[in-house]
Write an enzyme that holds these catalytic residues in place. Structure first.
Site, PDB file in Angstrom:
ATOM      1  N   HIS A  18       1.633   1.972  -0.452  1.00  0.00           N
ATOM      2  CA  HIS A  18       0.986   0.713  -0.077  1.00  0.00           C
ATOM      3  C   HIS A  18       0.557  -0.079  -1.303  1.00  0.00           C
ATOM      4  O   HIS A  18       0.643  -1.303  -1.317  1.00  0.00           O
ATOM      5  CB  HIS A  18      -0.237   0.995   0.810  1.00  0.00           C
ATOM      6  CG  HIS A  18       0.114   1.750   2.054  1.00  0.00           C
ATOM      7  ND1 HIS A  18      -0.707   2.674   2.638  1.00  0.00           N
ATOM      8  CD2 HIS A  18       1.240   1.747   2.803  1.00  0.00           C
ATOM      9  CE1 HIS A  18      -0.119   3.190   3.696  1.00  0.00           C
ATOM     10  NE2 HIS A  18       1.074   2.656   3.809  1.00  0.00           N
ATOM     11  N   ASP A 112      -2.795  -5.982   3.417  1.00  0.00           N
ATOM     12  CA  ASP A 112      -1.591  -5.329   3.938  1.00  0.00           C
ATOM     13  C   ASP A 112      -1.810  -4.941   5.390  1.00  0.00           C
ATOM     14  O   ASP A 112      -2.842  -5.259   5.995  1.00  0.00           O
ATOM     15  CB  ASP A 112      -1.124  -4.183   3.021  1.00  0.00           C
ATOM     16  CG  ASP A 112      -2.068  -2.988   3.019  1.00  0.00           C
ATOM     17  OD1 ASP A 112      -2.911  -2.878   3.929  1.00  0.00           O
ATOM     18  OD2 ASP A 112      -1.954  -2.153   2.094  1.00  0.00           O
TER      19      ASP A 112
END
Ligand code: UDP
Length: 503
Positions: A18, A112
């Site tokens: 991520h 995100d």
């Protein structure tokens, strides 16, 4: 009058898979679009090392948010998904305090997929808000459409009958390729996934790590399909492929020195992402399959887990004592002339960019997938968890750049003979139709990113929206509260789960 540089805050959820794409987006916005960037990273027990980040401190500021304690909030055996959701939720107030304390406050917030609950902070500080999904458009279309399906389709329809999930204008998602949370009865994870979709729909835009030529149909549907657009009323910007840049040459590792000595396109790279872990039996079969194939290889190994799986929150070199006694007896000695085994972590982008690499056996995490494509490396798809089955299906059936076993490695052990066959098929000296297709996609990726290309223009458009302070006009399709009251399903623990599939 001096014009203030645009300043974006990027929030990354835990895990290298991520953090890396968020850093790369920061790089792009800083280098090509003149942004000041502050990256907020949520800390895990295995924070990345500076050399793994390869970031240029002159380009942006990284603030690691204080660690949060989720032990009382999630069960001991909670999934990674649930753990990350809890960590991100607990970090919201830390993010708020950190932004409040900044002298020069950012005016756009980009989160995100796991950070969508923090979008409220953008509203509080009157910032523009975007969601960056470092994945493909097909997955984004599913995530944005599931809130509609949740209201319109009886749960039993795809859970009990194992029907494909239909997204208007897009390829249906086969039941066995669906996220686990969509394959069972509705539960908290399902609710969280629907909530993420709902929150994404309230953003000023969704950025996705793909490009036109790779997903022409899905991107077209997200832009123009009448029915899909009614449900998914948020601009989706394909801005990829964004991959981590190769590290500085002074950090060259012994893996790259070894690759220098191998013939062109002769080495298969085997890796399962930042946390993919095999079972003992699968390690034995994979080792035997590699040996039988007689091809050169680099294999990033991790100590086995009982049924294989996923352990990336704690994947760190420090956690591994370096012993490789879980590999079959004599394997290292028998293969030392053709193979290199690397414990836990390898410089993947540099490896895939090396001319000696000719194939990648990959778990199909999206970062790994596009790192392979932009380097023109064909794949053996070995999906495990999350959206990796969808990625593998797309790579094999649509893009035509990968082969795979008929078995799902998350459910069954792939045997040595089949592995040998797949390795021999992908590692052909003079290339084949798969390598020709991946080469074509590689070229189209370069074109998309170059000045005037589709992804370059997409990101420029976002930057221009930002410069103009263009907030999306209301009304938005759903607000979380109105959605919850309509469906009664978002975070509502007492909701009726409908009839059981049994019988
Ligand atoms: N990676 C790496 N070395 C490794 C394993 C992974 O550099 O040994 C990087 C890889 O290049 C990619 C990321 O970690 O950028 C993994 O992301 P991906 O989406 O492929 O999978 P995930 O780890 O999220 O499952």
């Amino acid at each position: 009058m001096a014009i203030r540089k645009p300043h974006a805050a990027l929030l990354a959820s835990p895990g290298m898979g991520h953090l890396i794409p968020v850093l790369e987006l920061g790089n792009r916005l800083a280098i090509h679009h003149g942004f000041d960037i502050t990256v907020f990273a949520v800390q895990t027990d295995a924070p990345p090392t500076k050399s793994e980040l390869h970031t240029n401190p002159n380009l942006f500021n990284i603030i690691v948010l204080p660690p949060v304690d989720i032990s009382g909030l999630v069960d001991a055996g909670a999934t990674i998904f649930t753990q990350i959701i809890a960590m991100m939720r607990q970090s919201i107030s830390n993010l708020r305090s950190a932004i409040t304390a900044m002298k020069s406050r950012p005016t756009v917030l980009i989160v995100d997929l796991f950070g969508t609950e923090s979008l409220v902070i953008a509203d509080e500080f009157e910032m523009l808000k975007y969601v960056y999904v470092p994945n493909n458009a097909w997955f984004v279309a599913m995530t944005l459409y599931v809130p509609t399906l949740d209201k319109e389709v009886a749960e039993g329809e795809y859970v009990c009958e194992k029907k494909p999930l239909r997204i208007p204008g897009c390829k249906p998602v086969r039941f066995e390729d669906l996220l686990d949370l969509l394959q069972g009865r509705k539960n908290q994870m399902y609710d969280d996934y629907v909530r993420i979709g709902v929150e994404m729909l309230t953003a000023d835009g969704v950025l996705v790590n793909t490009w036109e030529d790779l997903e022409h149909t899905t991107i077209g549907a997200l832009r123009d399909h009448k029915i899909l657009r009614q449900a998914v009323n948020v601009p989706v910007h394909p801005i990829g492929p964004m991959i981590r840049l190769a590290g500085p040459s002074d950090s060259r590792s012994k893996v790259l020195d070894w690759l220098d000595m191998q013939p062109t396109r002769s080495v298969l790279y085997v890796s399962f992402g930042s946390g993919g872990t095999l079972s003992v039996q699968q390690i034995t079969e994979l080792a035997a399959g590699l040996e039988l194939s007689q091809k050169r290889f680099i294999w990033v190994v991790r100590p086995p887990m009982e049924h294989g799986g996923f352990n990336y929150l704690s994947a760190s070199k420090e956690g591994c004592d370096g012993t490789l006694d879980y590999l079959p007896n004599g394997f290292l000695a028998r293969t030392h002339k053709v193979g290199l085994v690397v414990p836990v972590w390898a410089p993947q982008t540099e490896i895939l960019a090396h001319p000696s690499v000719g194939g990648f056996l990959s778990h199909c995490g999206w970062n790994s997938t596009i790192e392979s494509i932009v380097n023109g490396v064909p794949l053996i798809a070995w999906p495990f968890y999350a959206e990796q089955n969808m990625n593998a299906t797309m790579l094999v059936e649509e893009a035509g750049v990968a082969i795979r076993s008929k078995l799902l490695p998350s459910k069954e052990v792939v045997m040595r003979e089949e592995i040998e066959k797949m390795v021999r098929r992908i590692m052909v000296k003079d290339g084949n139709e798969i390598s020709a297709r991946v080469e074509k996609l590689k070229n189209s990726a370069e074109k998309a990113l170059s000045k005037g290309g589709s992804s370059y223009n997409s990101l420029s458009q976002v930057a221009m929206e930002y410069m103009g302070g263009l907030r999306r006009t209301k009304p938005k399709p759903y607000s979380l509260s109105s959605y919850a009251s309509v469906s009664g399903s978002v975070n509502s623990p007492s909701r009726d789960l409908g009839p059981s599939c049994a019988g």
